[in-house]
Motif scaffolding. Structure first.
Motif, PDB file in Angstrom:
ATOM      1  N   ALA A 216       0.828  -1.208   0.000  1.00 30.11           N
ATOM      2  CA  ALA A 216       0.000   0.000   0.000  1.00 30.11           C
ATOM      3  C   ALA A 216       0.861   1.255   0.000  1.00 30.11           C
ATOM      4  CB  ALA A 216      -0.932  -0.015   1.206  1.00 30.11           C
ATOM      5  N   VAL A 217       1.941   1.241   0.791  1.00 28.70           N
ATOM      6  CA  VAL A 217       2.848   2.396   0.821  1.00 28.70           C
ATOM      7  C   VAL A 217       3.492   2.605  -0.535  1.00 28.70           C
ATOM      8  CG1 VAL A 217       5.065   3.179   1.737  1.00 28.70           C
ATOM      9  CG2 VAL A 217       3.296   2.365   3.293  1.00 28.70           C
ATOM     10  N   ALA A 218       3.966   1.520  -1.155  1.00 28.76           N
ATOM     11  CA  ALA A 218       4.584   1.632  -2.478  1.00 28.76           C
ATOM     12  C   ALA A 218       3.593   2.182  -3.500  1.00 28.76           C
ATOM     13  CB  ALA A 218       5.106   0.259  -2.918  1.00 28.76           C
ATOM     14  N   ALA A 219       2.337   1.720  -3.424  1.00 27.97           N
ATOM     15  CA  ALA A 219       1.322   2.212  -4.351  1.00 27.97           C
ATOM     16  C   ALA A 219       1.038   3.691  -4.122  1.00 27.97           C
ATOM     17  CB  ALA A 219       0.039   1.388  -4.192  1.00 27.97           C
ATOM     18  N   GLY A 233      -3.842  18.702  -4.563  1.00 22.53           N
ATOM     19  CA  GLY A 233      -3.683  18.985  -3.137  1.00 22.53           C
ATOM     20  C   GLY A 233      -3.346  17.804  -2.259  1.00 22.53           C
ATOM     21  N   VAL A 234      -2.959  16.667  -2.853  1.00 19.54           N
ATOM     22  CA  VAL A 234      -2.573  15.512  -2.036  1.00 19.54           C
ATOM     23  C   VAL A 234      -1.262  15.831  -1.317  1.00 19.54           C
ATOM     24  CG1 VAL A 234      -1.880  13.092  -2.066  1.00 19.54           C
ATOM     25  CG2 VAL A 234      -3.757  13.875  -3.526  1.00 19.54           C
ATOM     26  N   GLU A 235      -1.281  15.776   0.024  1.00 21.34           N
ATOM     27  CA  GLU A 235      -0.110  16.139   0.824  1.00 21.34           C
ATOM     28  C   GLU A 235       0.735  14.916   1.130  1.00 21.34           C
ATOM     29  OE1 GLU A 235      -1.655  18.013   4.273  1.00 21.34           O
ATOM     30  OE2 GLU A 235      -2.243  19.841   3.239  1.00 21.34           O
ATOM     31  N   THR A 236       2.053  15.118   1.201  1.00 24.36           N
ATOM     32  CA  THR A 236       2.980  14.038   1.516  1.00 24.36           C
ATOM     33  C   THR A 236       3.679  14.313   2.850  1.00 24.36           C
ATOM     34  OG1 THR A 236       4.754  15.108   0.267  1.00 24.36           O
ATOM     35  CG2 THR A 236       3.362  13.512  -0.922  1.00 24.36           C
ATOM     36  N   LEU A 347      16.171   4.648   2.741  1.00 26.59           N
ATOM     37  CA  LEU A 347      14.858   4.966   2.173  1.00 26.59           C
ATOM     38  C   LEU A 347      14.264   6.277   2.664  1.00 26.59           C
ATOM     39  CD1 LEU A 347      13.216   1.412   2.304  1.00 26.59           C
ATOM     40  CD2 LEU A 347      14.492   2.469   0.437  1.00 26.59           C
ATOM     41  N   GLY A 348      15.051   7.105   3.372  1.00 34.27           N
ATOM     42  CA  GLY A 348      14.509   8.358   3.887  1.00 34.27           C
ATOM     43  C   GLY A 348      13.835   9.216   2.831  1.00 34.27           C
ATOM     44  N   PRO A 349      14.505   9.523   1.708  1.00 32.13           N
ATOM     45  CA  PRO A 349      13.871  10.359   0.680  1.00 32.13           C
ATOM     46  C   PRO A 349      12.602   9.742   0.117  1.00 32.13           C
ATOM     47  CG  PRO A 349      16.242  10.214   0.339  1.00 32.13           C
ATOM     48  CD  PRO A 349      15.904   9.224   1.399  1.00 32.13           C
ATOM     49  N   MET A 354       5.620   9.666   0.843  1.00 31.76           N
ATOM     50  CA  MET A 354       4.372   8.978   1.186  1.00 31.76           C
ATOM     51  C   MET A 354       3.250   9.979   1.427  1.00 31.76           C
ATOM     52  SD  MET A 354       5.017   5.753   3.694  1.00 31.76           S
ATOM     53  CE  MET A 354       5.883   6.725   4.894  1.00 31.76           C
ATOM     54  N   PRO A 355       2.071   9.760   0.849  1.00 38.88           N
ATOM     55  CA  PRO A 355       0.923  10.636   1.120  1.00 38.88           C
ATOM     56  C   PRO A 355       0.392  10.439   2.540  1.00 38.88           C
ATOM     57  CG  PRO A 355       0.621   9.351  -0.903  1.00 38.88           C
ATOM     58  CD  PRO A 355       1.777   8.745  -0.178  1.00 38.88           C
ATOM     59  N   HIS A 356      -0.035  11.523   3.172  1.00 37.87           N
ATOM     60  CA  HIS A 356      -0.670  11.412   4.489  1.00 37.87           C
ATOM     61  C   HIS A 356      -1.922  10.548   4.410  1.00 37.87           C
ATOM     62  CE1 HIS A 356       1.831  13.963   6.918  1.00 37.87           C
ATOM     63  NE2 HIS A 356       1.746  14.977   6.064  1.00 37.87           N
TER      64      HIS A 356
END
Length: 566
Positions: A216-219, A233-236, A347-349, A354-356
């Protein structure tokens, strides 16, 4: 470990038991289980960090440091030790009070102080051998408490799923603000969140062994690469520092404010860890010693406090994954911790993209599982009163808040316990025809024999000041109803009589004697017999009015009737 794989090689005694007894054939399954569990734990830990009002990297630190420490100190071979939705919401509630501005650096320092306190409390509990405290919350009350936590989490995460913002307050305040903000919801954010939830549910239904949160995170990260979604407006998450956890200095000035919250968090950490560890132990495997688990949990939290981890404990769902993936020892936990470390370094960057909404969707899907409707139905089917206790605990969390909800949950458990011990049963006993079986009279055994002039009563439990008067009133009611010449108390189910209760029994015998009745005692345990013998009741009854069994007492009564003495 399997017993059919040959003897384990000898290793130094200072090593943890699982390292001293592990076999080569166990390493492969443990590595696979650790990688699988880590793929589930890491995304969830990131999401739980946002619930706790902490930067997402705190979730990585929590999936690494406490997990690794527990692997060396803990006794449960399959327990996956990081954090849970319950702990995250409790930590978030505590930090919101001390860091209302939400400053990230202040939040990390306050979290370190809170985690240090939690670890210290757990260590103190181990030193004082307080492992029994895990039983202070009954299962029905814990069921209601977790359901209340789930409701609070759902309310807390709904704004992120909708893409709306407002000043947070109590759960009821947040619910009203969310409803009022519905007209301002961002369709793209909501759509991404719903798609993430559907994806997780489908994967877990069709491919239950797959790491659904990781997929799900990868998607979600792939989705925000679409320019149209970012424009909508999708926030990360934003910037996530890469690298190992740095030394975090606890905000010691916050200790005086945080200790009440730390007590509740420590209790829940220990309770969840014990429950998860015992639930997924092998059949026939001895449960992990409670005080050993207190110590291990305390050490894991203290170490985690100085390396940026939030308050931690064993999680039921992630431990289930660990067990299903084939974990055989704590090596699996070490592998999961190593995977979290690799994510920090590399994997920090990527995590920052990732979207909230994706994180909120992960939290919501796994928090809904805290509402166990089947368990609620089972409680209702067996004991309606305890079902009410579960609802009260749930309402306490939602209405009063999570930390106060712990107090409500413990209070409800203690009230339920007091109610049970204050009203112990007293049964009228009959004999199954043609046998020496004595049992409580009931409509389903109407054929059972009773004996005119003889009343057989069987109280149950410890008789002491809290319940003695109530128990005496029940007995007096039976005496009035049956009008016997002899009352036999079968005390085989009474393991102790406290002084106040003993005085009431002595006075009751005097009153019965004044009414022309006799009191006989049957089935005294050694402890109760010694108490009766040392009191004035012992010489008064003598050995002729104390019997080993009901059968002896009935035979003696029949003989007295036959000889004309009754």
């Amino acid at each position: 470990m399997r017993d059919d794989a040959g003897p384990a090689p000898r290793r130094p005694r200072w090593l943890p038991e699982w390292l001293r007894t592990c076999r080569k054939e166990d390493i492969g399954p443990d590595v696979i289980a650790g990688l699988t569990t880590g793929a589930v734990v890491i995304p969830k830990a990131l999401a739980y960090a946002t619930i706790a009002q902490l930067p997402v990297q705190a979730g990585l630190y929590t999936a690494c440091v406490p997990m690794a420490v527990y692997a060396f100190v803990g006794a449960s071979r399959r327990l996956s030790f990081s954090t849970t939705a319950t702990l995250a919401i409790l930590v978030g509630g505590a930090l919101a009070r001390i860091n209302p501005s939400g400053d990230a650096a202040a939040a990390m320092a306050a979290s370190a102080a809170l985690t240090l306190l939690v670890g210290g409390i757990l260590l103190a509990g181990a030193l004082l051998r307080f492992g029994f405290v895990a039983n202070f919350i009954s299962d029905p009350v814990l069921t209601g408490f977790k359901a209340g936590i789930a409701v609070v989490i759902l309310i807390d995460q709904a704004p992120k799923l909708l893409g709306i913002h407002f000043d947070k307050g109590s759960p009821l305040h947040n619910l009203v603000a969310t409803v009022q903000g519905l007209p301002h919801a961002l369709p793209a954010t909501l759509g991404l969140g719903i798609a993430t939830m559907v994806l997780i549910v489908v994967i877990e239904r069709l491919w239950p062994r797959a790491p659904a949160p990781l997929i799900a995170v990868a998607a979600g990260i792939a989705a925000v690469a679409i320019p149209a979604l970012r424009a909508a407006g999708v926030e990360t998450v934003g910037h996530v520092p890469a690298g190992p956890p740095a030394l975090t200095v606890p905000e010691l000035s916050a200790l005086a404010v945080l200790w009440p919250a730390a007590l509740g968090i420590a209790l829940m950490s220990f309770t969840e860890s014990i429950a998860a560890g015992r639930a997924f132990a092998d059949r026939g495997e001895a449960p992990a010693p409670a005080n050993r688990e207190l110590f291990a949990s305390g050490v894991a939290n203290v170490c985690g406090a100085f390396l940026g981890a939030m308050a931690s404990g064993g999680g039921t769902s992630q431990t289930a994954v660990n067990r299903l993936a084939g974990a055989r020892s704590q090596l699996a936990g070490l592998v999961s911790a190593a995977l979290a470390l690799a994510a920090m370094l590399l994997l920090g960057p990527l995590i920052g993209k990732m979207p909230h909404a994706t994180l909120a969707a992960i939290v919501i899907v796994y928090s809904v599982g805290l509402i166990d409707l089947a368990e609620f139905r089972a409680i209702l089917a067996i004991r309606r009163t305890e079902f009410i206790w579960a609802l009260v605990a749930m309402a306490g969390v939602v209405v009063l808040g999570t930390l106060q909800g712990i107090v409500v949950a413990i209070g409800v458990s203690l009230v339920a316990l007091a109610r049970q011990v204050a009203d112990p049963p007293v049964h009228v006993i009959g004999r199954k025809p043609g046998t020496a079986v004595f049992r409580p009279l009931s409509p389903s055994h109407e054929e059972d024999e009773t004996f005119p002039g003889l009343l057989l009563l069987r109280p149950e439990g410890r008789v002491f000041f809290l319940n003695a008067r109530h128990m005496g009133e029940k007995m007096q009611a039976f005496v009035r109803a049956y009008d016997p010449a002899v009352i036999v108390l079968d005390l085989r189910a009474v393991f102790d009589i406290e002084y106040t209760a003993l005085r009431m029994l002595v006075d009751g015998e005097v009153r019965l004697r004044g009414e022309g009745r006799e009191l006989w005692l049957v089935g005294l345990t050694p402890n109760v017999f010694e108490i009766i013998r040392r009191s004035e009741l012992g010489p008064r009854l003598g050995t002729e009015r104390m019997f080993f069994s009901l059968e002896q007492a009935v035979a003696c009564f029949a003989e007295r009737r036959k000889s004309g003495r009754e």
